[in-house]
Enzyme design. Structure first.
Site, PDB file in Angstrom:
ATOM      1  N   LYS A 112       0.811  -1.222   0.000  1.00 46.87           N
ATOM      2  CA  LYS A 112       0.000   0.000   0.000  1.00 46.87           C
ATOM      3  C   LYS A 112       0.839   1.264   0.000  1.00 46.87           C
ATOM      4  O   LYS A 112       0.368   2.330  -0.401  1.00 46.87           O
ATOM      5  CB  LYS A 112      -0.952   0.018   1.195  1.00 46.87           C
ATOM      6  CG  LYS A 112      -2.054  -0.997   1.067  1.00 46.87           C
ATOM      7  CD  LYS A 112      -3.236  -0.608   1.910  1.00 46.87           C
ATOM      8  CE  LYS A 112      -4.402  -1.538   1.631  1.00 46.87           C
ATOM      9  NZ  LYS A 112      -5.593  -1.177   2.370  1.00 46.87           N
ATOM     10  N   LYS A 194      -5.133  -9.548  -6.046  1.00 43.18           N
ATOM     11  CA  LYS A 194      -6.321  -9.988  -5.320  1.00 43.18           C
ATOM     12  C   LYS A 194      -7.464  -8.992  -5.535  1.00 43.18           C
ATOM     13  O   LYS A 194      -7.222  -7.791  -5.691  1.00 43.18           O
ATOM     14  CB  LYS A 194      -6.029 -10.190  -3.830  1.00 43.18           C
ATOM     15  CG  LYS A 194      -5.934  -8.922  -3.037  1.00 43.18           C
ATOM     16  CD  LYS A 194      -6.057  -9.161  -1.538  1.00 43.18           C
ATOM     17  CE  LYS A 194      -5.995  -7.782  -0.858  1.00 43.18           C
ATOM     18  NZ  LYS A 194      -6.243  -7.752   0.545  1.00 43.18           N
ATOM     19  N   LYS A 197     -11.267  -3.659  -2.705  1.00 42.34           N
ATOM     20  CA  LYS A 197     -12.258  -2.589  -2.799  1.00 42.34           C
ATOM     21  C   LYS A 197     -11.696  -1.366  -3.500  1.00 42.34           C
ATOM     22  O   LYS A 197     -12.439  -0.512  -3.937  1.00 42.34           O
ATOM     23  CB  LYS A 197     -12.700  -2.172  -1.390  1.00 42.34           C
ATOM     24  CG  LYS A 197     -13.316  -3.288  -0.574  1.00 42.34           C
ATOM     25  CD  LYS A 197     -14.003  -2.710   0.648  1.00 42.34           C
ATOM     26  CE  LYS A 197     -14.270  -3.747   1.714  1.00 42.34           C
ATOM     27  NZ  LYS A 197     -13.236  -3.733   2.773  1.00 42.34           N
TER      28      LYS A 197
HETATM   29  P1  AMP Z   1     -10.951  -6.030   3.660  1.00 40.42           P
HETATM   30  O1  AMP Z   1     -11.776  -5.863   2.434  1.00 40.42           O
HETATM   31  O2  AMP Z   1      -9.490  -5.865   3.377  1.00 40.42           O
HETATM   32  O3  AMP Z   1     -11.438  -5.229   4.845  1.00 40.42           O
HETATM   33  O4  AMP Z   1     -11.093  -7.565   4.074  1.00 40.42           O
HETATM   34  C1  AMP Z   1     -12.156  -8.100   4.819  1.00 40.42           C
HETATM   35  C2  AMP Z   1     -12.082  -9.614   4.861  1.00 40.42           C
HETATM   36  O5  AMP Z   1     -12.247 -10.151   3.539  1.00 40.42           O
HETATM   37  C3  AMP Z   1     -10.743 -10.159   5.373  1.00 40.42           C
HETATM   38  O6  AMP Z   1     -10.984 -11.353   6.107  1.00 40.42           O
HETATM   39  C4  AMP Z   1      -9.995 -10.467   4.117  1.00 40.42           C
HETATM   40  O7  AMP Z   1      -9.031 -11.473   4.301  1.00 40.42           O
HETATM   41  C5  AMP Z   1     -11.117 -10.947   3.186  1.00 40.42           C
HETATM   42  N1  AMP Z   1     -10.768 -10.656   1.793  1.00 40.42           N
HETATM   43  C6  AMP Z   1     -10.543  -9.433   1.254  1.00 40.42           C
HETATM   44  N2  AMP Z   1     -10.242  -9.534  -0.060  1.00 40.42           N
HETATM   45  C7  AMP Z   1     -10.286 -10.863  -0.357  1.00 40.42           C
HETATM   46  C8  AMP Z   1     -10.065 -11.617  -1.543  1.00 40.42           C
HETATM   47  N3  AMP Z   1      -9.772 -11.022  -2.707  1.00 40.42           N
HETATM   48  N4  AMP Z   1     -10.190 -12.960  -1.483  1.00 40.42           N
HETATM   49  C9  AMP Z   1     -10.511 -13.577  -0.319  1.00 40.42           C
HETATM   50  N5  AMP Z   1     -10.725 -12.931   0.846  1.00 40.42           N
HETATM   51  C10 AMP Z   1     -10.616 -11.586   0.840  1.00 40.42           C
END
Ligand code: AMP
Ligand code: TRP
Length: 327
Positions: A112, A194, A197
């Site tokens: 990041k 990956k 958002k």
């Molecule tokens: P975040 O969107 O970074 O706040 O992630 C929230 C949850 O979703 C966390 O448990 C992440 O590990 C999971 N997560 C986020 N992006 C992915 C992805 N591309 N594939 C699988 N899990 C994800």
């Protein structure tokens, strides 16, 4: 006695299929097995540039989606991180016992902050100390997350161990729980990154609230390759990603899926996958519409979460302040 599980998602944009497949659907499926705490980690969403009015909106959307995806407020305490100020208090205390070297090794920080150098906020760097506070405040045993968060949960464990060593046994050591299927859903436009958002591309992720026609369109444009056969092969990240999503949603084995697509083309794969994704998301979208038409219900759920968690928070913090010599 049930084990305690804690997890959270940042309200930094609309939830996507990666969040659902990597995290939320497992929380929902396992909620009867644990004593559950699920948080909207709003203070993690402000470590990078953001728009206050949009954040306010995203927080509510995320709580609505937690409920729409099937988290049951009778079985789970749901709350917003900043409503319990002890998260930031504990994060400060942890940042005083966490070596800079540990934080500097976090791959998410490295990714990041790439290209931003001196512009990066101190909060983005100390973010894992806040995440450790989220987890340890509740004496959490298990942290169900997608694969990308494993390193942060391990750091929380290291911080707990260091704290216990310095000040005496205080914290339970948490473990990450990561499912293997679709633990890392990749971007449709670029299957080497990956799904996240924050991508600027229109064709990167599938939003949980995307209308069916948009889902079909995005999948029909997903990056694949110039080969023909449809098999699970990590060397072919585009097809592998689509098949992994198919596997997660269908519950079928890799062999069954390969047999189903034998002799068929990518258009069929994308069409069948779109059917599965739409079928999984439509009921969630319907419940979301119902829930958001009665916003008082969401406020009630959040208030109830804070009331339930208060005794646990007080117990941990009374002990922490004492052993650290602050009281
Ligand atoms: P975040 O969107 O970074 O706040 O992630 C929230 C949850 O979703 C966390 O448990 C992440 O590990 C999971 N997560 C986020 N992006 C992915 C992805 N591309 N594939 C699988 N899990 C994800
Ligand atoms: N850092 C996590 C992410 O980006 C979100 C998060 C914050 C979290 N605090 C947490 C996840 C505590 C699990 C437990 O996805």
């Amino acid at each position: 006695m049930k084990k305690r599980a804690f997890s959270g998602i940042k309200p930094s944009g609309s939830l996507h299929l990666g969040n659902y497949l990597g995290a939320i659907r497992h929380w929902v499926a396992d909620q009867h097995k644990y004593e559950n705490i699920f948080c909207v980690v709003d203070q993690h969403a402000i470590t990078v540039e953001y728009e206050p009015a949009v954040l306010r909106q995203n927080i509510r959307e995320l709580v609505g989606l937690y409920l729409a995806c099937g988290l049951d407020p009778e079985q789970c305490s749901l709350f917003v991180q900043s409503h319990i100020p002890e998260h930031t208090e504990l994060a400060w205390l942890f940042s005083c016992i966490t070596p800079m070297g540990w934080l500097g090794r976090m791959t998410q920080f490295k990714e990041k902050s790439e290209g931003l150098r001196e512009q990066v906020s101190a909060g983005l760097f100390t973010y894992p100390a806040l995440m450790a506070a989220d987890i340890l405040l509740y004496q959490t045993q298990e942290v169900p997350v997608g694969e990308d968060q494993k390193q942060h949960v391990e750091l929380a464990r290291d911080i707990a161990q260091r704290f216990n060593h310095l000040f005496g046994e205080t914290f339970v050591l948490p473990e990450p729980v990561i499912r293997t299927v679709a633990a890392r859903v990749m971007g449709l436009d670029d299957p080497t990154k990956k799904m996240s958002k924050s991508s600027a591309s229109d064709n990167h992720g599938i939003g949980l609230l995307d209308p069916p026609a948009l889902i079909r369109k995005k999948l029909s444009r997903a990056t694949t390759d110039s080969q023909r056969d449809i098999v699970f092969n990590r060397e072919r990240p585009g097809v592998y990603n689509l098949l992994s999503i198919y596997q997660a949603l269908s519950g079928q084995s890799q062999e069954e899926i390969e047999a189903h697509f034998a002799g068929k083309g990518y258009a069929q794969l994308k069409g069948d996958l779109a059917d599965l994704v739409v079928a999984a998301l439509e009921p969630i979208q319907e419940r979301y519409r119902q829930l958001t038409s009665a916003p008082e219900h969401i406020d009630q759920v959040l208030a109830q979460g804070v009331v339930r968690l208060r005794p646990l928070v007080d117990a941990t913090m009374t002990c922490v302040r004492y052993v650290m010599g602050l009281r």
